[in-house]
Structure formats: structure tokens, C-alpha cells
Design an enzyme around this catalytic site. Structure first.
Site, PDB file in Angstrom:
ATOM      1  N   GLN A 198       0.826  -1.204   0.000  1.00  0.00           N
ATOM      2  CA  GLN A 198       0.000   0.000   0.000  1.00  0.00           C
ATOM      3  C   GLN A 198       0.859   1.252   0.000  1.00  0.00           C
ATOM      4  O   GLN A 198       1.542   1.546   0.980  1.00  0.00           O
ATOM      5  CB  GLN A 198      -0.877  -0.008   1.254  1.00  0.00           C
ATOM      6  N   GLY A 199       0.804   2.005  -1.067  1.00  0.00           N
ATOM      7  CA  GLY A 199       1.610   3.220  -1.162  1.00  0.00           C
ATOM      8  C   GLY A 199       0.779   4.463  -0.954  1.00  0.00           C
ATOM      9  O   GLY A 199       0.437   5.173  -1.903  1.00  0.00           O
ATOM     10  N   TYR A 200       0.424   4.715   0.266  1.00  0.00           N
ATOM     11  CA  TYR A 200      -0.347   5.911   0.603  1.00  0.00           C
ATOM     12  C   TYR A 200       0.577   6.975   1.206  1.00  0.00           C
ATOM     13  O   TYR A 200       0.758   8.040   0.669  1.00  0.00           O
ATOM     14  CB  TYR A 200      -1.439   5.580   1.640  1.00  0.00           C
TER      15      TYR A 200
ATOM     16  N   SER B  83       4.453  -0.934   4.111  1.00  0.00           N
ATOM     17  CA  SER B  83       4.658  -2.243   4.723  1.00  0.00           C
ATOM     18  C   SER B  83       4.970  -3.294   3.654  1.00  0.00           C
ATOM     19  O   SER B  83       4.264  -3.382   2.656  1.00  0.00           O
ATOM     20  CB  SER B  83       3.407  -2.689   5.483  1.00  0.00           C
TER      21      SER B  83
ATOM     22  N   GLU C 239      -9.620  -1.191   5.747  1.00  0.00           N
ATOM     23  CA  GLU C 239      -8.376  -1.347   6.487  1.00  0.00           C
ATOM     24  C   GLU C 239      -8.632  -1.094   7.976  1.00  0.00           C
ATOM     25  O   GLU C 239      -8.143  -1.824   8.838  1.00  0.00           O
ATOM     26  CB  GLU C 239      -7.337  -0.350   5.949  1.00  0.00           C
TER      27      GLU C 239
HETATM   28  C1  LIG Z   1       3.307  -0.406  11.457  1.00  0.00           C
HETATM   29  C2  LIG Z   1       2.881   0.609  10.455  1.00  0.00           C
HETATM   30  C3  LIG Z   1       2.555   0.178   9.187  1.00  0.00           C
HETATM   31  C4  LIG Z   1       2.180   1.100   8.211  1.00  0.00           C
HETATM   32  N1  LIG Z   1       1.949   0.643   6.947  1.00  0.00           N
HETATM   33  C5  LIG Z   1       1.677   1.529   5.970  1.00  0.00           C
HETATM   34  C6  LIG Z   1       1.531   1.083   4.629  1.00  0.00           C
HETATM   35  O1  LIG Z   1       1.627  -0.114   4.329  1.00  0.00           O
HETATM   36  N2  LIG Z   1       1.276   1.991   3.683  1.00  0.00           N
HETATM   37  C7  LIG Z   1       1.141   3.308   3.960  1.00  0.00           C
HETATM   38  O2  LIG Z   1       0.889   4.081   3.038  1.00  0.00           O
HETATM   39  N3  LIG Z   1       1.297   3.791   5.218  1.00  0.00           N
HETATM   40  C8  LIG Z   1       1.560   2.914   6.230  1.00  0.00           C
HETATM   41  N4  LIG Z   1       1.738   3.390   7.522  1.00  0.00           N
HETATM   42  C9  LIG Z   1       1.715   4.831   7.759  1.00  0.00           C
HETATM   43  C10 LIG Z   1       0.548   5.350   8.581  1.00  0.00           C
HETATM   44  O3  LIG Z   1      -0.629   5.359   7.823  1.00  0.00           O
HETATM   45  C11 LIG Z   1       0.919   6.742   9.095  1.00  0.00           C
HETATM   46  O4  LIG Z   1       1.988   6.584   9.998  1.00  0.00           O
HETATM   47  C12 LIG Z   1      -0.227   7.436   9.780  1.00  0.00           C
HETATM   48  O5  LIG Z   1      -1.233   7.786   8.862  1.00  0.00           O
HETATM   49  C13 LIG Z   1       0.201   8.673  10.568  1.00  0.00           C
HETATM   50  O6  LIG Z   1       0.948   9.538   9.795  1.00  0.00           O
HETATM   51  P1  LIG Z   1       2.355  10.098  10.320  1.00  0.00           P
HETATM   52  O7  LIG Z   1       3.165   8.935  10.732  1.00  0.00           O
HETATM   53  O8  LIG Z   1       2.906  11.002   9.296  1.00  0.00           O
HETATM   54  O9  LIG Z   1       2.021  10.900  11.631  1.00  0.00           O
HETATM   55  P2  LIG Z   1       1.531  12.431  11.732  1.00  0.00           P
HETATM   56  O10 LIG Z   1       0.368  12.625  10.838  1.00  0.00           O
HETATM   57  O11 LIG Z   1       2.665  13.342  11.585  1.00  0.00           O
HETATM   58  O12 LIG Z   1       0.998  12.445  13.232  1.00  0.00           O
HETATM   59  C14 LIG Z   1       1.828  12.752  14.369  1.00  0.00           C
HETATM   60  C15 LIG Z   1       0.906  12.940  15.582  1.00  0.00           C
HETATM   61  O13 LIG Z   1       0.071  14.075  15.348  1.00  0.00           O
HETATM   62  C16 LIG Z   1      -1.272  13.731  15.482  1.00  0.00           C
HETATM   63  N5  LIG Z   1      -2.072  14.510  14.559  1.00  0.00           N
HETATM   64  C17 LIG Z   1      -1.889  14.675  13.237  1.00  0.00           C
HETATM   65  N6  LIG Z   1      -2.860  15.437  12.707  1.00  0.00           N
HETATM   66  C18 LIG Z   1      -3.693  15.759  13.731  1.00  0.00           C
HETATM   67  C19 LIG Z   1      -4.903  16.506  13.848  1.00  0.00           C
HETATM   68  N7  LIG Z   1      -5.474  17.068  12.786  1.00  0.00           N
HETATM   69  N8  LIG Z   1      -5.462  16.602  15.060  1.00  0.00           N
HETATM   70  C20 LIG Z   1      -4.908  16.021  16.153  1.00  0.00           C
HETATM   71  N9  LIG Z   1      -3.792  15.304  16.107  1.00  0.00           N
HETATM   72  C21 LIG Z   1      -3.185  15.174  14.905  1.00  0.00           C
HETATM   73  C22 LIG Z   1      -1.330  12.254  15.168  1.00  0.00           C
HETATM   74  O14 LIG Z   1      -2.491  11.641  15.717  1.00  0.00           O
HETATM   75  C23 LIG Z   1      -0.045  11.772  15.803  1.00  0.00           C
HETATM   76  O15 LIG Z   1      -0.267  11.578  17.168  1.00  0.00           O
HETATM   77  C24 LIG Z   1       2.097   2.477   8.513  1.00  0.00           C
HETATM   78  C25 LIG Z   1       2.386   2.904   9.812  1.00  0.00           C
HETATM   79  C26 LIG Z   1       2.772   1.995  10.778  1.00  0.00           C
HETATM   80  C27 LIG Z   1       3.102   2.502  12.140  1.00  0.00           C
END
Ligand SMILES: Cc1cc2nc3c(=O)[nH]c(=O)nc-3n(C[C@H](O)[C@H](O)[C@H](O)COP(=O)(O)OP(=O)(O)OC[C@H]3O[C@@H](n4cnc5c(N)ncnc54)[C@H](O)[C@@H]3O)c2cc1C
Lengths: 373, 387
Positions: B132-134, B167, B251
Site C-alpha cells: 500500500q503506497g499511501y 509495509s 483497512e
Molecule cells: C506499522 C505501520 C505500518 C504502516 N503501513 C503503511 C503502509 O503499508 N502503507 C502506507 O501508506 N502507510 C503505512 N503506515 C503509515 C501510517 O498510515 C501513518 O503513519 C499514519 O497515517 C500517521 O501519519 P504520520 O506517521 O505522518 O504521523 P503524523 O500525521 O505526523 O501524526 C503525528 C501525531 O500528530 C497527530 N495529529 C496529526 N494530525 C492531527 C490533527 N489534525 N489533530 C490532532 N492530532 C493530529 C497524530 O495523531 C499523531 O499523534 C504504517 C504505519 C505503521 C506505524
């Protein structure tokens, strides 16, 4: 098993109940009762009996509507939303279930709304049926009851009592208990009404050589818990449903306030700190609603095995109601603390409902034991 | 109807008994035993291969998908019975994949007949493994901010950019990616949902190591990657956000589902195993365990109720964010309790508890964080204002 959804009939029942309660038992009616020092409105209860609510668990041959436990839960939930004060759980749910087992002719009086029952069970500050010391001394077919019961819900307005008494064994033992069904006017019985925080009726009952006979015994002598258990379960499930309704009721009021009150030139509901609290509360209410619906489902399908499902519902509903009223008051600010506003009514009823028929710890222990903890 | 279900139950029970290789019976689910499939998949054992083949031949890798794509065509009630009997038999899932959990449902809803025919059979058979490339470095919670761009080059798209947290990107055969196909449109309206083969020149991956010691996810780079146009985009061009959101609801349900212990069917007591007497006597551990069991049972019933609602056509919609939020927070609590119940025993990697415990911390981040779920509930379900 049935789906965890209201059936078409249940949807109709819920809509009808809601319509009736909004019109005839809104929170303003509760306030009026409270101000008048009246624990419930007999006219309202008579109306409910005419609609079949008092006979919701009474068989048709005794004039009941026999709609089942899901239906009883739906009615209770809707009453919880508007804090409608009625003897529903004591009479229509607990007593109807206890007497149904024995086919008592009092069932018709219950469904007619004339028999007002109270369950006299607890003797200590925490719900514990086996901790019964109130003694029923037996001579032949006669019994004499002496002792004290506390926290008897609907105890001073009831005209009939279900009393759990000890006929043998010692305080704490589950054998040796006997359930009696007696009139509340018997000589030797005195009742002291509590000044209850939720403005409803609970009482302390003193028994001083109150006479009873074998005809008053429900089920078997010395095996009263067996007669009582199904009734307790249904009462606990209905009370869980009431607390579930109460939680949705205060949550709805709170959401309305979040959308209306302005501070810092913004609607307070736009502050993320409050949004997340409200969203978390929504999640807890939804999860609890599933446990409540399931308790009704299992009671209808297989009442003998329903204790874990019922305890799950009562445990969850108690915790959720506590959260809902605390969040409700907090998100209202100062106005939530005023008597003029309704939030406090929800908080006080939630506290009483949590304690009645077993609190969170009592029921969580039952669930956990079934899961090996 | 229930007669049919009963006979379905006895048939499926007999089928499982007749086809499940005995060495797989009761096998624990972990990275070593999961069957992910794919072009380069090396089966952990002959038994794992056989079990996949048997299940696939009967449509049971994707029990509810249409039979024409290798699914089982089962009703929801039948699927439930199938899962119960798998659990009773101690049978492992024959195949797990992002294709099954995420891409498949999206293709079934948004794909063209050609796209379905091309991709779904490969998913049900376990021939192709998807990732998944999101997420991107600048697009996490704010997913619509993706910057990876796809330029129209006539017969193909030219893709450039970087994904992160992908992932299993290093093990996957293909990727479903959100790419920007219109840089001038408002950010939600310039995104397309694109299918790209990971073997295409210009695609590269770099593993990232996690706190649990494993490195299941990667940075994924696209450097002038040529993607033939035919069948590349799912749904309409520039409307990939709709597909992306639909996929996310699946998901989220899947990730949230772990919280009821439903996937494993286990109670806390099962998961803790033999508890040390001192830990068992600790009133706080006990109280936390009791509370968890209450909440876990109620949550499992909520999963059931929401499935009933969905089945009855009562749109669950954004309320699925609630399942994701609640289930993942519950799962984190569960593993905290397991760790403290096992005490110092659990502190050795080799005991196997710690990696699971650490992994659950991602549950409330991946697929949308808990805070984002609460935002969705408050805005979309409770209709709270934005100002
Ligand atoms: C084990 C694992 C597997 C994953 N697998 C994939 C995958 O296969 N493909 C893929 O595309 N992605 C994957 N992800 C990515 C995942 O979708 C993102 O990590 C997630 O969407 C959060 O984005 P970020 O890490 O940039 O955190 P950020 O968005 O930077 O968030 C940092 C903190 O700020 C908070 N925050 C952000 N915006 C707000 C708001 N508006 N209000 C309040 N709080 C806020 C968040 O809740 C968090 O606590 C994976 C992540 C993990 C941990």
C-alpha cells in the site's frame, strides 16, 4: 441467534415509546415530581399499563403483552433517556419474572399496573444476595420474619414485597434462603423512606415478627436463590438498558450544548479537546449498546445461561453512565452544576442505578471469571 | 434457512478435518507462520503450500468474493460459520494479504471488469502480493497532501516521488499508490489511485527497522517510472480520493478487529499462559485484566452488531472509525497487561511477548491515528462544527 439489531416490531415499539415519553414524561415531568416530593406519577404508570408496558413480561393468559426481554430493554432504555420515573423495573420486570416461574395469579395485577412490587434483598451497602441474615423462623406452615433490609428500591410506595429471608444456614451461604411474596401492609413491618439523591423511592424496611405462610413462598423453601436468580438477571438487564438510555440522553443534551455555546468567538464544539472527549464518549456508548442488546437477546433465547451476558451489560452500562454524566457536566461548565439545568439529574440517577442490583465490580467479576480471570 | 446453515456447518467442518495438514493444526500465528503468497513466496512448509491450494480450490481464501474470481461466494452467515469452525479446528488462515484486506474490496467496488479479471484471481490464489503506497514524508494524517506525481506521457504515466512506511514493499510484487495527476486542482481532487508493478525500472525500496526489531516496512522511491496507461488507474482519474477512503474503511475495520481478540479468539488468560503466582495475586493486574475482559467482550459484540447493521443496509459509514479507534486502543491495553502479568519473563526477546507488545503500539497509528479517528467521529458522526 438473532441479529443484534432491532427487528421491525422492535423499531415500532421504540418509536412509539419515544413518542409517548417525549410527550408525557419529558425531563420537565421528572423535575415536577422531584419538586412535589413524588417519587413517580401514578397516572403515568396507569397509562403505561394500558399500553402494555407493565405486562411486557407477563404471559398473555394473565393479561400481559409478553413481548420479551429485548422489548423490556427497549422500553427501559427509552425511559432512561428522559429519566421517566416509574416502578417498571421493580414490578414489570423483576416481580413479573419471579412470579411467572410459579404462575402466580398476581401476574394479572402486575400487568394491570395495580400491583406495585419492591424487591427487598440487600442488607449491606453492597449488593450481595447471599449476605442475608433477615430470619424467617418456621413452625409448621407458618413463618415469622425479623430483620432489616436496606436500599429497597420502590420500597415505600410498593403495595407488595418480594423478600429474601434466611430459613436455615448462616449469613453468607447461598443455601437456606427463601423468597416470600407478601403484602406491604402486614403487621410488624415498618418502612423508612430514604432521602434519595435521585428523588426516587428507596427505603429501609424493618421486619419485626412479620407473619407469613407457606402460600407466600415463591419457589422452594431453602432454595430461594433459584427462584430469585432469573428475576434478578432480568432486572439487571433492564437496569443496564436504563443506564444505556440515560447515557445517550445526557450525551445528546451535551452535544446540543457543544453546538450552541460560544466562547473565544467560536462554538465550543469546534475545540478539538472537546470534540475528542465527545467522540470518545460516543465510542463507549456504542460499545455498551451492543452489550445491552446482547443481554436482551440471550435472555430471550436461553435465559438459564444469560448471567454473563447480563453482567457484561450491567458492568459496561455502569461505567459508561459514569463517564457520560461526568463528561456531560464538565463540558457544560458552570451551568452544568446548577440545579436549574438537567445534567445533575442524570448524574444522580446514574449513581443510584450503578449501585442497584450490583455495581461495576460485582458484575465485572462475573464476566472475568467466565473468561478465566 | 437455519437447516441449510447447519448442514453447511457440518460440511465445512468435515472439509476442514479432511484437508487441514495435521502439522498446521493449532500453529501459532506469527511472522514465521503467516502465508503471504506472491511471486517470490517461499512456503514455510509443504503443509503450508498444500493448505493454501486446498483452500483456494474451494474459494476459501476469500470466502465472500464471487466464485468467478476464485472466491467462495459465501453469505455472511456462512462465512461466520466457516471462521468459527476454522477456529475450532485450530486451522491457520491459509493466506493473508493486503490484496485480500484492502485492494480486493476496492476493486470489487470501483474496478472495471477487466481490472477485476486481471487482479482478483491473482489475489485469491496468492500469486501476487500487494503493498500500500499511501503515506509520504509530508502526507501522514494529512494524507490528501500526497506529492508523488504521475505525468501524462501519452501512452504511459511517468511517476516520480517517494512513499514511506510502505509495509512489506521489499517483498511485494505490486503496489497500489496514491499519486497526484493534477497539480492545479484542490488537493483532494487531483489524486489518482494507481496500480504499479514493483519490478518496473525506477522503483526501489529501502527497509526501515522498527522498535520491535523487525523491519517490515520501507521507504519506496519512484524515479521516472513508466506505467503503461491501460488499466493503471482504478476509478476515475483525479477521483482516487474516493477509492482511497473506501479502502481505508476496510483497512480500519481489519485493524480494529484485532481488539476484540476476535482474530485469535483468545481470552487474556489464553494469551498470558501460565501466570506467576505473585503476578496473579497482584490486585492491580487482576483489576486491569477484569476490566479488559469486560471491554473486549463488549467490543466483540460491537463488531458483530456493526456487521449486522452493514448487512441490513444501515450504512455504518464513518462510524467504522469508532471500531478502529476502540479496537486498537483495547489491543494496546491488552498487551500492556500481558507484559506486566509475565513480569521479567517477558523482557527477553526470545520469550516472544515483547515483539507483539511493541507491534501493537502501531495499531493506533497505522491506517489513521486514534486522533484522526476521533476527528472523523466528531465531525462526520456527531456533526460538531469546525468553527
Ligand atoms: C506499522 C505501520 C505500518 C504502516 N503501513 C503503511 C503502509 O503499508 N502503507 C502506507 O501508506 N502507510 C503505512 N503506515 C503509515 C501510517 O498510515 C501513518 O503513519 C499514519 O497515517 C500517521 O501519519 P504520520 O506517521 O505522518 O504521523 P503524523 O500525521 O505526523 O501524526 C503525528 C501525531 O500528530 C497527530 N495529529 C496529526 N494530525 C492531527 C490533527 N489534525 N489533530 C490532532 N492530532 C493530529 C497524530 O495523531 C499523531 O499523534 C504504517 C504505519 C505503521 C506505524
Amino acid at each position: 441467534m438473532d441479529k443484534l439489531l432491532d427487528s421491525d416490531d422492535e423499531v415500532m415499539l421504540r418509536d412509539a415509546a419515544r413518542g409517548f415519553l417525549d410527550e408525557n414524561a419529558p425531563i420537565t415531568a421528572f423535575r415536577a415530581n422531584r419538586d412535589a416530593g413524588r417519587p413517580f406519577d401514578p397516572g403515568l404508570w396507569a397509562e403505561m399499563a394500558r399500553m402494555g408496558w407493565a405486562g411486557v413480561l407477563v404471559p398473555e393468559e394473565s393479561g400481559g403483552a409478553d413481548m420479551g426481554h429485548r422489548a423490556a430493554g427497549i422500553l427501559s432504555e427509552e425511559m432512561g433517556k428522559t429519566l421517566a420515573a416509574t416502578p417498571f423495573i421493580s414490578s414489570a420486570v423483576i416481580a413479573a419474572t419471579a412470579l411467572r416461574e410459579t404462575g402466580s395469579d398476581r401476574l394479572a395485577e402486575i400487568s394491570g399496573g395495580d400491583a406495585l412490587y419492591a424487591l427487598a434483598i440487600d442488607e449491606h451497602v453492597k449488593h450481595a444476595p447471599t449476605r442475608t441474615a433477615l430470619e424467617a423462623r418456621q413452625t409448621g406452615n407458618a413463618f415469622r420474619l425479623s430483620g432489616r433490609k436496606c436500599f429497597v428500591a420502590d420500597g415505600s410506595t410498593a403495595n407488595r414485597l418480594l423478600v429474601l429471608a434466611r430459613t436455615s444456614g448462616a449469613d453468607g451461604e447461598d443455601q437456606g434462603l427463601t423468597l416470600f411474596d407478601i403484602g406491604a401492609d402486614r403487621a410488624g413491618l415498618s418502612r423508612a423512606t430514604a432521602n434519595s439523591i435521585d428523588a426516587r423511592d428507596f427505603a429501609t424496611l424493618d421486619f419485626d415478627n412479620v407473619d407469613a405462610t407457606g402460600d407466600d413462598v415463591v419457589g422452594d423453601v431453602d432454595n430461594g436463590l433459584a427462584a430469585l436468580a432469573p428475576a434478578l438477571r432480568t432486572g439487571q438487564a433492564a437496569l443496564a438498558a436504563e443506564l444505556g438510555g440515560l447515557s445517550s440522553g445526557i450525551a445528546a443534551i451535551t452535544l446540543g450544548y457543544l453546538k450552541e455555546r460560544k466562547q473565544f468567538d467560536r462554538t465550543i464544539g469546534s475545540f478539538q479537546a472537546l470534540q475528542h472527549r465527545a467522540a470518545h464518549l460516543f465510542a463507549e456508548i456504542e460499545v455498551t449498546a451492543s452489550a445491552i442488546a446482547n443481554a436482551g437477546r440471550v435472555l430471550d433465547a436461553d435465559p438459564e445461561t444469560a448471567q454473563v451476558a447480563v453482567s457484561l451489560a450491567k458492568a459496561r452500562a455502569s461505567q459508561t453512565a459514569k463517564l457520560a454524566v461526568m463528561e456531560g457536566v464538565q463540558m457544560h461548565g458552570g451551568i452544568g452544576m446548577t440545579d436549574e439545568y438537567d445534567a445533575g439529574f442524570f448524574m444522580k440517577r446514574a449513581r443510584v442505578g450503578t449501585e442497584w442490583l450490583g455495581d461495576y465490580g460485582h458484575h465485572a467479576a462475573i464476566v472475568a471469571a467466565a473468561r478465566g480471570v | 434457512m437455519s437447516d441449510n446453515l447447519e448442514s453447511f456447518r457440518s460440511d465445512i467442518t468435515a472439509w476442514i478435518a479432511g484437508n487441514l495438514p495435521s502439522e498446521l493444526q493449532g500453529i501459532a500465528r506469527n511472522e514465521e507462520t503467516i502465508c503471504w503468497g506472491g511471486r517470490n513466496w517461499r512456503f514455510a512448509s509443504d503443509a503450508q503450500r498444500l493448505w493454501l491450494e486446498h483452500c483456494h480450490a474451494k474459494g476459501l481464501t476469500c470466502p465472500r468474493w464471487p466464485t468467478e474470481y476464485g472466491g467462495g461466494g459465501l453469505s455472511r452467515d456462512e462465512e461466520k460459520i466457516f471462521r468459527e469452525e476454522m477456529l475450532n479446528a485450530g486451522a491457520p488462515s491459509p493466506l493473508e494479504s493486503f490484496g485480500i484486506w484492502m485492494l480486493g474490496p476496492a476493486l470489487l467496488k470501483f474496478g472495471t471488469p477487466e481490472q477485476k479479471a486481471e487482479h482478483l484471481p491473482d489475489i485469491t490464489a496468492g500469486r501476487i502480493r500487494w503493498c500500500q503506497g499511501y503515506s509520504e514524508p509530508g502526507a501522514g494524517s494529512d494524507l490528501a497532501n500526497v506529492q508523488t506525481k504521475a505525468e501524462d506521457m501519452g501512452d504511459h504515466w511517468r511517476v516520480n516521488g517517494q512513499k514511506i512506511w510502505t509495509s512489506y514493499a521489499d517483498k511485494a510484487d505490486k503496489i497500489f499508490a496514491l499519486v497526484r495527476t493534477d497539480r492545479d486542482a484542490p488537493k483532494h481532487l487531483g489524486i489518482s489511485f494507481m496500480l504499479i508493478d514493483m519490478q518496473t525500472p525506477g522503483v526501489s525500496t529501502k527497509p526501515i527497522r522498527l522498535i520491535s526489531g523487525a523491519s517490515p516496512f520501507c521507504e519506496t522511491f519512484f524515479d521516472n517510472v513508466k506505467v503503461p496507461k491501460d488499466g493503471a488507474i482504478v476509478g476515475e482519474q483525479n477521483r482516487g480520493w474516493d477509492v482511497a477512503k473506501y479502502l481505508l474503511t476496510h483497512e480500519r475495520e481489519m485493524i480494529g478487529g484485532g481488539g476484540g481478540g476476535l482474530l485469535s479468539g483468545s481470552t487474556l488468560a489464553d494469551m498470558i499462559g501460565t501466570m506467576d503466582a505473585d503476578a496473579a495475586a497482584d490486585p492491580v493486574i487482576r483489576a486491569e485484566a477484569m476490566e479488559l475482559e469486560v471491554d473486549a467482550m463488549a467490543f466483540a459484540l460491537t463488531m458483530e452488531r456493526y456487521r449486522d447493521m452493514a448487512e441490513a443496509g444501515q450504512g455504518v459509514g464513518h462510524a467504522s472509525a469508532m471500531l478502529k479507534y476502540y479496537g486498537t486502543e483495547l489491543n494496546k491495553r491488552r498487551h500492556e497487561i500481558i507484559m506486566s502479568a509475565r513480569g521479567s519473563d517477558a523482557l527477553d526477546w526470545d520469550a516472544g511477548f515483547a515483539a507483539n507488545w511493541l507491534r501493537t503500539k502501531a495499531n493506533s497509528i497505522e491506517g489513521g491515528t486514534s486522533e484522526v479517528m476521533l476527528d472523523i467521529i466528531s465531525k462526520r458522526v456527531l456533526d460538531l462544527p469546525s468553527k
